[in-house]
Design a protein around this motif. Structure first.
Motif, short mmCIF file in Angstrom:
data_model
loop_
_atom_site.label_atom_id
_atom_site.label_comp_id
_atom_site.label_asym_id
_atom_site.label_seq_id
_atom_site.Cartn_x
_atom_site.Cartn_y
_atom_site.Cartn_z
N SER A 80 39.92 43.02 43.59
CA SER A 80 40.08 44.12 44.55
C SER A 80 39.82 43.66 45.98
O SER A 80 38.91 42.87 46.23
N ASP A 81 40.61 44.20 46.89
CA ASP A 81 40.46 43.87 48.31
C ASP A 81 39.12 44.32 48.87
O ASP A 81 38.66 43.81 49.89
N ASP A 82 38.50 45.31 48.22
CA ASP A 82 37.27 45.87 48.81
C ASP A 82 35.99 45.15 48.34
O ASP A 82 34.89 45.60 48.64
N ILE A 83 36.15 44.01 47.65
CA ILE A 83 34.96 43.21 47.31
C ILE A 83 34.56 42.39 48.53
O ILE A 83 35.36 41.61 49.03
N PRO A 84 33.34 42.56 49.06
CA PRO A 84 32.94 41.74 50.20
C PRO A 84 32.80 40.27 49.80
O PRO A 84 32.24 39.95 48.75
N VAL A 85 33.36 39.39 50.63
CA VAL A 85 33.28 37.94 50.38
C VAL A 85 32.71 37.27 51.62
O VAL A 85 33.30 37.37 52.70
N SER A 86 31.57 36.62 51.49
CA SER A 86 30.96 35.90 52.61
C SER A 86 31.10 34.40 52.38
O SER A 86 31.01 33.93 51.25
N GLY A 87 31.31 33.66 53.46
CA GLY A 87 31.42 32.20 53.37
C GLY A 87 30.31 31.54 54.17
O GLY A 87 30.10 31.88 55.33
N PHE A 88 29.62 30.59 53.54
CA PHE A 88 28.46 29.96 54.17
C PHE A 88 28.56 28.44 54.16
O PHE A 88 29.23 27.86 53.31
N ILE A 89 27.86 27.84 55.10
CA ILE A 89 27.58 26.40 55.04
C ILE A 89 26.08 26.23 54.87
O ILE A 89 25.28 26.74 55.67
N LEU A 123 42.27 40.83 28.17
CA LEU A 123 42.03 40.81 29.61
C LEU A 123 43.33 40.63 30.38
O LEU A 123 43.53 41.27 31.43
N ARG A 124 44.24 39.81 29.87
CA ARG A 124 45.55 39.67 30.53
C ARG A 124 46.26 41.02 30.64
O ARG A 124 46.77 41.38 31.70
N GLN A 125 46.28 41.75 29.53
CA GLN A 125 46.96 43.06 29.52
C GLN A 125 46.28 44.03 30.49
O GLN A 125 46.93 44.76 31.22
N ARG A 126 44.95 44.01 30.49
CA ARG A 126 44.21 44.91 31.37
C ARG A 126 44.50 44.60 32.84
O ARG A 126 44.71 45.50 33.66
N LEU A 127 44.51 43.32 33.18
CA LEU A 127 44.76 42.92 34.57
C LEU A 127 46.16 43.35 35.01
O LEU A 127 46.35 43.86 36.11
N THR A 128 47.14 43.11 34.13
CA THR A 128 48.52 43.48 34.47
C THR A 128 48.61 44.99 34.67
O THR A 128 49.21 45.46 35.65
N GLN A 129 47.98 45.74 33.78
CA GLN A 129 47.99 47.21 33.88
C GLN A 129 47.31 47.69 35.16
O GLN A 129 47.82 48.55 35.87
N GLU A 130 46.14 47.13 35.46
CA GLU A 130 45.33 47.65 36.57
C GLU A 130 45.85 47.22 37.93
O GLU A 130 45.62 47.90 38.93
N THR A 131 46.50 46.04 37.98
CA THR A 131 46.89 45.51 39.29
C THR A 131 48.39 45.51 39.53
O THR A 131 48.83 45.38 40.68
#
Lengths: 162, 162
Positions: B141-150, A100-108
């Motif tokens: 990824s930047d395109d993952i929607p992230v919502s914050g709730f209380i 997973l470390r290698q994959r993350l480095t490659q993909e990002t």
């Protein structure tokens, strides 16, 4: 999912009648459980709202962050019994940290070499190791009972390992 | 509690009929939620067994360990939406990191000066900061929607902040 969950919450709130519960866990219990979607720890342990602190992460690992939460649970809200719950068919048995470390480095393009994922090879050994991490913490009393379990996603049954 | 929970689990297993669910979260959702005993996220979000990864710790903080879990959830099991859920009357609003560090060192004799507890002063600001930590991770990824709730422990209602 956001709108669907907000809609569902309206129904939950409409019939909510547990507004007066205190902050400390009523059963003085805190647990470290895997994040797996098939695990509903409150349900498979027969716990109700307000009963127990639930700490969850990938693998049900007693990381430094899980220890942080257990220390707060014990010292500030009086939890005096801990559970560790891992489970059959865990994703953490299916890959290796380095892959997973290698994959993350490659993909990002970002350096993932410092990340630790806490994958493991043997479920029972992993449960024992997590219980031992709690018992070894200098910040948690030795006399707190710690049980280690495997939850079986196939039949809903909990099996005690430690 | 161990014997009581094992006993309750026998009843759960006796009527268990969800043995065939796959590992990935069915709703492709992962969430970071406080460990507080009064929060039952599956219930207040209307989620069923198998729907979502649930990551929990003291405060509902996006620690490095929570990011570890989110990365695994996204990269290995396809979660593509994240929630952060903090709540009213959170214990993390009631003490300071330094106070607990000093208490631990005094009570145990071990050096607690390196521990970080992630207490906070303002609930809404804390939710925003946790969402930002997810958005800033180079491994998600930047395109993952992230919502914050209380989540309001007083009335069971969920309020969106981000």
């Amino acid at each position: 999912m956001r709108d669907e969950c907000l809609k569902a919450n309206e129904g939950y709130a409409a019939s909510f009648d547990k507004g007066g519960l205190p902050m400390p866990p009523g059963k003085k219990l805190a647990m470290v459980v895997c994040m797996d979607a098939r695990l509903m720890p409150d349900q498979f342990l027969g716990l109700d709202i307000g009963d127990a602190h639930v700490i969850r992460n990938a693998g049900g690992i007693v990381t430094d962050d899980a220890l942080r939460s257990l220390i707060i649970s014990h010292k500030l809200t009086g939890a005096n019994e801990f559970f560790v719950v891992n489970h059959t068919d865990c994703g953490m048995l299916t890959f290796e940290d380095e892959t997973l470390r290698q994959r993350l480095t490659q993909e990002t393009g970002a350096d993932a070499s410092g990340l630790q994922f806490y994958t493991f090879k043997n479920l029972e050994d992993n449960v024992r190791a997590q219980v031992q991490k709690i018992k070894s913490s200098p910040f948690l009393s030795d006399d707190i009972p710690v049980s280690g379990f495997i939850y079986q996603v196939e039949d809903g049954r909990l099996r005690q390992v430690v």
